[in-house]
Design a protein around this motif. Structure first.
Motif, short mmCIF file in Angstrom:
data_model
loop_
_atom_site.label_atom_id
_atom_site.label_comp_id
_atom_site.label_asym_id
_atom_site.label_seq_id
_atom_site.Cartn_x
_atom_site.Cartn_y
_atom_site.Cartn_z
N ASP A 155 0.84 -1.21 0.00
CA ASP A 155 0.00 0.00 0.00
C ASP A 155 0.87 1.25 0.00
O ASP A 155 0.54 2.25 -0.66
CB ASP A 155 -0.93 0.01 1.22
N ASP A 156 1.96 1.22 0.75
CA ASP A 156 2.86 2.36 0.82
C ASP A 156 3.43 2.69 -0.56
O ASP A 156 3.59 3.86 -0.91
CB ASP A 156 3.99 2.07 1.80
N ASP A 157 3.74 1.65 -1.35
CA ASP A 157 4.24 1.88 -2.71
C ASP A 157 3.20 2.59 -3.55
O ASP A 157 3.52 3.50 -4.33
CB ASP A 157 4.62 0.54 -3.36
N VAL A 158 1.94 2.17 -3.43
CA VAL A 158 0.87 2.79 -4.20
C VAL A 158 0.74 4.26 -3.84
O VAL A 158 0.62 5.14 -4.71
CB VAL A 158 -0.47 2.06 -3.96
N LEU A 159 0.77 4.56 -2.54
CA LEU A 159 0.63 5.95 -2.09
C LEU A 159 1.78 6.81 -2.60
O LEU A 159 1.57 7.96 -3.02
CB LEU A 159 0.57 6.00 -0.57
N ARG A 160 3.01 6.28 -2.58
CA ARG A 160 4.15 7.05 -3.07
C ARG A 160 4.09 7.23 -4.58
O ARG A 160 4.48 8.26 -5.11
CB ARG A 160 5.46 6.38 -2.64
N ALA A 161 3.59 6.20 -5.28
CA ALA A 161 3.44 6.33 -6.73
C ALA A 161 2.43 7.41 -7.07
O ALA A 161 2.64 8.21 -7.99
CB ALA A 161 3.02 4.99 -7.33
N VAL A 162 1.34 7.48 -6.31
CA VAL A 162 0.34 8.53 -6.54
C VAL A 162 0.96 9.90 -6.26
O VAL A 162 0.66 10.89 -6.94
CB VAL A 162 -0.90 8.30 -5.65
N GLY A 163 1.87 9.96 -5.28
CA GLY A 163 2.54 11.22 -4.98
C GLY A 163 3.36 11.74 -6.15
O GLY A 163 3.52 12.95 -6.32
N THR A 164 3.88 10.83 -6.99
CA THR A 164 4.65 11.28 -8.15
C THR A 164 3.77 11.89 -9.23
O THR A 164 4.27 12.49 -10.17
CB THR A 164 5.44 10.11 -8.77
N LEU A 165 2.44 11.74 -9.08
CA LEU A 165 1.51 12.28 -10.08
C LEU A 165 1.07 13.70 -9.76
O LEU A 165 0.23 14.27 -10.46
CB LEU A 165 0.26 11.38 -10.16
N LYS A 166 1.63 14.29 -8.70
CA LYS A 166 1.24 15.66 -8.32
C LYS A 166 1.41 16.67 -9.45
O LYS A 166 0.62 17.61 -9.56
CB LYS A 166 2.05 16.10 -7.10
N PRO A 167 2.46 16.55 -10.31
CA PRO A 167 2.57 17.51 -11.40
C PRO A 167 1.36 17.53 -12.34
O PRO A 167 1.18 18.50 -13.09
CB PRO A 167 3.83 17.03 -12.16
N LEU A 168 0.52 16.49 -12.29
CA LEU A 168 -0.67 16.46 -13.14
C LEU A 168 -1.80 17.32 -12.56
O LEU A 168 -2.85 17.44 -13.17
CB LEU A 168 -1.17 15.02 -13.29
N GLY A 169 -1.55 17.92 -11.40
CA GLY A 169 -2.56 18.78 -10.78
C GLY A 169 -3.39 18.01 -9.78
O GLY A 169 -2.94 17.05 -9.17
N SER A 170 -4.65 18.43 -9.64
CA SER A 170 -5.52 17.85 -8.61
C SER A 170 -6.24 16.60 -9.08
O SER A 170 -7.12 16.09 -8.38
CB SER A 170 -6.56 18.89 -8.16
N SER A 171 -5.92 16.09 -10.27
CA SER A 171 -6.65 14.94 -10.80
C SER A 171 -6.40 13.68 -9.98
O SER A 171 -7.28 12.84 -9.84
CB SER A 171 -6.26 14.69 -12.26
N TYR A 172 -5.19 13.52 -9.43
CA TYR A 172 -4.87 12.32 -8.67
C TYR A 172 -4.44 12.72 -7.26
O TYR A 172 -3.49 13.49 -7.10
CB TYR A 172 -3.75 11.52 -9.34
N SER A 173 -5.13 12.18 -6.26
CA SER A 173 -4.79 12.50 -4.89
C SER A 173 -5.30 11.40 -3.97
O SER A 173 -6.12 10.56 -4.37
CB SER A 173 -5.37 13.85 -4.47
N VAL A 174 -4.80 11.40 -2.74
CA VAL A 174 -5.22 10.44 -1.73
C VAL A 174 -6.18 11.14 -0.77
O VAL A 174 -5.87 12.21 -0.25
CB VAL A 174 -4.01 9.88 -0.95
N ILE A 175 -7.34 10.56 -0.56
CA ILE A 175 -8.29 11.11 0.40
C ILE A 175 -8.68 9.99 1.37
O ILE A 175 -8.47 8.81 1.08
CB ILE A 175 -9.56 11.68 -0.27
N ARG A 176 -9.19 10.36 2.51
CA ARG A 176 -9.64 9.37 3.49
C ARG A 176 -11.13 9.53 3.69
O ARG A 176 -11.63 10.64 3.92
CB ARG A 176 -8.90 9.54 4.82
N VAL A 177 -11.84 8.42 3.58
CA VAL A 177 -13.26 8.39 3.87
C VAL A 177 -13.43 7.47 5.07
O VAL A 177 -13.21 6.27 4.97
CB VAL A 177 -14.08 7.86 2.67
N GLY A 178 -13.76 8.05 6.21
CA GLY A 178 -13.72 7.28 7.44
C GLY A 178 -12.27 6.96 7.78
O GLY A 178 -11.43 7.85 7.86
N ASN A 179 -11.96 5.68 7.94
CA ASN A 179 -10.59 5.29 8.23
C ASN A 179 -9.95 4.56 7.05
O ASN A 179 -8.94 3.88 7.20
CB ASN A 179 -10.54 4.39 9.47
#
Length: 264
Positions: A155-179
């Motif tokens: 899971d940590d790898d997935v979260l860090r990979a999503v972090g590399t997509l920040k230059p694409l703007g707000s299209s890709y981000s991590v949010i929490r719904v509940g826990n």
């Protein structure tokens, strides 16, 4: 006793004392900054030695890789950030990340290739989940297409990979719904009401307008607006066969169908 006023000499002494305190404070700050910089330099040097010694484990073991990344973060080093020092006079001519500098291109490329696959999976499943997919589900989908001998994905790898997509703007981000963490792949922020509805859906897999009214003490208009907004975005599906319309999570329905198929 005769009283004498405060003379100019007293003011001069006061100014001199203040100047001495200020000078001493600046000296202490400079000394502390130099000591801190020395400590960080030592930490980075030890981090480099650690990475070189355990490079194989960092590449192959997702848990070990996550711990190493947390060590980097603890001393203010982003493993996936470009290095300005290498960009000015490095052999490659462009900035390279800490992964590339310490471990070679393999780990660095691993995260960027994983990010590409994250984009592919999010795009392929957007019609099912409206652009909101759980991190665990995303990791499992990524694991299905993994080649034999490829590094395990955490899971940590997935979260860090999503972090590399920040230059694409707000299209890709991590949010929490509940826990539970989700990857959002649509350029739309969830408001407070929508987040509350999605959190309630996690309990039973669905909600209705009356359930929201009773449990969240919302007005009918507020509850109806929240579910219709999510329905319009594809994040909820509606079951019109029930006595009162039920708004279901696509991910929950697909999980149930998959479990039924596997069991039957």
């Amino acid at each position: 006793m005769s009283r004498k006023g405060v003379g100019l000499a007293a003011f001069d002494r006061s100014r001199l004392t203040s100047a001495q305190y200020a000078s001493h404070g600046n000296t202490l700050r400079t000394s502390d900054a130099a000591a801190l910089e020395t400590q960080l330099s030592v930490f980075r040097s030890l981090l480099q030695q650690f990475a070189q010694t355990h490079a194989k484990d960092i590449r192959s073991d997702p848990s070990f890789r996550a711990q190493f990344a947390r060590m980097c973060t603890a001393i203010g080093v982003d493993p996936l950030a470009s290095s300005s020092s290498s960009s000015s006079g490095g052999s490659g001519g462009i900035g390279s990340s800490l992964w590339a500098q310490l471990l070679g291109r393999s780990v660095n490329d691993f995260y960027f290739e994983l990010a590409v696959r994250v984009v592919e999976v999010c795009g392929a499943t957007r019609g099912e989940n409206g652009g909101l997919i759980g991190v665990r589900e995303l990791r499992e989908r990524l694991g299905r297409g993994r080649m034999e001998g490829a590094p395990e994905i955490a899971d940590d790898d997935v979260l860090r990979a999503v972090g590399t997509l920040k230059p694409l703007g707000s299209s890709y981000s991590v949010i929490r719904v509940g826990n539970k963490p989700y990857i959002r792949s649509v350029p739309k922020e969830l408001n407070t009401d929508q987040s509350a509805v999605l959190e309630a859906v996690q309990v039973l897999g669905y909600v209705s307008v009356s359930m929201l009214m009773v449990n969240l003490r919302w007005t009918r208009a507020r509850a109806q607006t929240a579910v219709e907004d999510l329905l319009g975005e594809g994040m909820l599906w509606v079951d019109k066969q029930a006595p009162e319309w039920e708004y279901w999570s696509p991910g929950f329905m697909l999980d149930v169908d998959g479990a039924t198929t596997a069991g039957g």
